[in-house]
Design an enzyme around this catalytic site. Structure first.
Site, PDB file in Angstrom:
ATOM      1  N   GLU A  33       0.848  -1.204   0.000  1.00  0.00           N
ATOM      2  CA  GLU A  33       0.000   0.000   0.000  1.00  0.00           C
ATOM      3  C   GLU A  33       0.878   1.246   0.000  1.00  0.00           C
ATOM      4  OE1 GLU A  33      -2.865   1.423  -0.023  1.00  0.00           O
ATOM      5  OE2 GLU A  33      -4.480   0.065   0.550  1.00  0.00           O
ATOM      6  N   ASN A 159     -10.078   4.851   3.117  1.00  0.00           N
ATOM      7  CA  ASN A 159      -9.022   4.534   2.171  1.00  0.00           C
ATOM      8  C   ASN A 159      -8.678   5.768   1.349  1.00  0.00           C
ATOM      9  OD1 ASN A 159      -7.405   2.105   1.830  1.00  0.00           O
ATOM     10  ND2 ASN A 159      -9.322   0.988   1.945  1.00  0.00           N
ATOM     11  N   ASP A 209      -9.943   1.207  -3.399  1.00  0.00           N
ATOM     12  CA  ASP A 209      -8.935   1.247  -2.348  1.00  0.00           C
ATOM     13  C   ASP A 209      -8.166   2.562  -2.458  1.00  0.00           C
ATOM     14  OD1 ASP A 209      -7.046   0.600  -0.377  1.00  0.00           O
ATOM     15  OD2 ASP A 209      -6.870  -1.475  -1.015  1.00  0.00           O
TER      16      ASP A 209
END
Length: 316
Positions: A33, A159, A209
């Site tokens: 991420e 997110n 996301d």
């Protein structure tokens, strides 16, 4: 990984097929991420939020240097006066190394635990952080003067966030709701207001996301389970998509000398388990490759330089 629907035109299919996707780093990240491009060093920071790791990738050498392997990191940003600003599951740090860091915020803010899931440097030297895996998640703004604003709360899982090039629009994401929101942002005062739905991601695509915003004001949303990053126009309509050979596409960030290279993180979390049962879209193949690696796609579209935080290291 995409489903046939009336949004898939011949033009869009051609756009999908023309991109060359490079695999840059193989790290088997549980949840890769938080890609953050540093324009000064011309390198990329990215994290494994579940695995408690973060790296610095140097495209000039191909080295992916491990900087941290311990507690859970949600994301990092470059800090103007030195070091990195690091969001964690416990709070926010100024960080030079695991042996040289200080806490800026820990615990709770107005009853909201600072268990961050995504972070992003913002205007005015601030850090935006969205919490996750709680009963009621929130979006925080940690200001350079030490104050903290709660921008939003009552969310399921915070997110991707971003700003339009003119700073008049702020974006945020609530993944389980499949929604990306847009807000009015006053660049002079920092006021953020008037939340409304910018885009609803179809359930058969996957879950929105991480995100970034390009120089033209288009939003790039990574679609977890969808194996793709979708470019949405300022009205929230799909303009194109880039397919990634990993189902759990988690975030995206523009980098490179000309800011025309899209760096994409992926995740292998859930492989061989039922931890995410009920989140998968219809037709999802659980035996397929989920991810865990870092990818790059060179485009004919430019991103914009990301902000840096402006926190002061405590004296002494």
């Amino acid at each position: 990984m995409w489903a046939e629907n009336d949004l898939i035109t011949g033009f869009l299919r051609e756009k999908i097929m023309e991109y060359e996707v490079e695999k840059l780093a193989v790290e088997n990240a549980l949840v890769g991420e938080g890609p953050m491009w540093d324009v000064e060093s011309q390198t990329l920071y990215w994290i494994d939020i579940q695995g408690g790791r973060f790296w610095n990738f140097d495209p000039a050498t191909g080295e992916n240097k491990l900087l941290h392997h311990s507690y859970n990191i949600a994301g990092v940003g470059r800090n103007k006066s030195g070091g990195l600003t690091v969001g964690t599951w416990e709070g926010v740090q100024l960080w030079n190394s695991d042996d040289d860091f200080v806490w800026l915020h820990q615990g709770e803010i107005e009853g909201h635990p600072i268990k961050l899931n995504d972070v992003m440097p913002g205007p005015g030297g601030s850090l935006f952080g969205g919490s996750g895996h709680l009963d009621s998640c929130a979006v925080f703004r940690f200001n350079a003067d030490g104050s903290v604003d709660i921008i939003d709360d009552g969310l399921e899982l915070c997110n991707g966030m971003g700003f339009s090039p003119d700073l008049r629009t702020f974006y945020s994401t609530d993944s389980p709701k499949h929604e990306i929101y847009k807000w009015d942002h006053n660049p002079a005062t920092g006021e953020i207001s008037n939340k409304r739905v910018f885009a609803t991601i179809p359930s058969d695509w996957g879950i929105p996301d991480g995100m970034t915003v390009d120089a033209e004001g288009f939003v790039w949303s990574a679609i977890w389970y969808g194996g793709m990053v979708v470019r949405l126009d300022p009205d929230g309509k799909e303009e194109r998509r880039v397919e990634i050979p990993a189902a759990q596409t988690s975030s995206a960030m523009f980098g490179g000398k000309d800011l025309n290279e899209l760096y994409v993180t992926t995740a292998n979390f859930g492989t061989g388990s039922s931890e995410l049962t009920g989140w998968e879209p219809a037709g999802f193949n659980p035996a397929g490759y989920r991810g865990g690696d870092l990818y790059r796609v060179k485009l004919d579209i430019q991103g914009k330089p990301e902000f840096v935080t402006d926190f002061t290291w405590p004296a002494g």
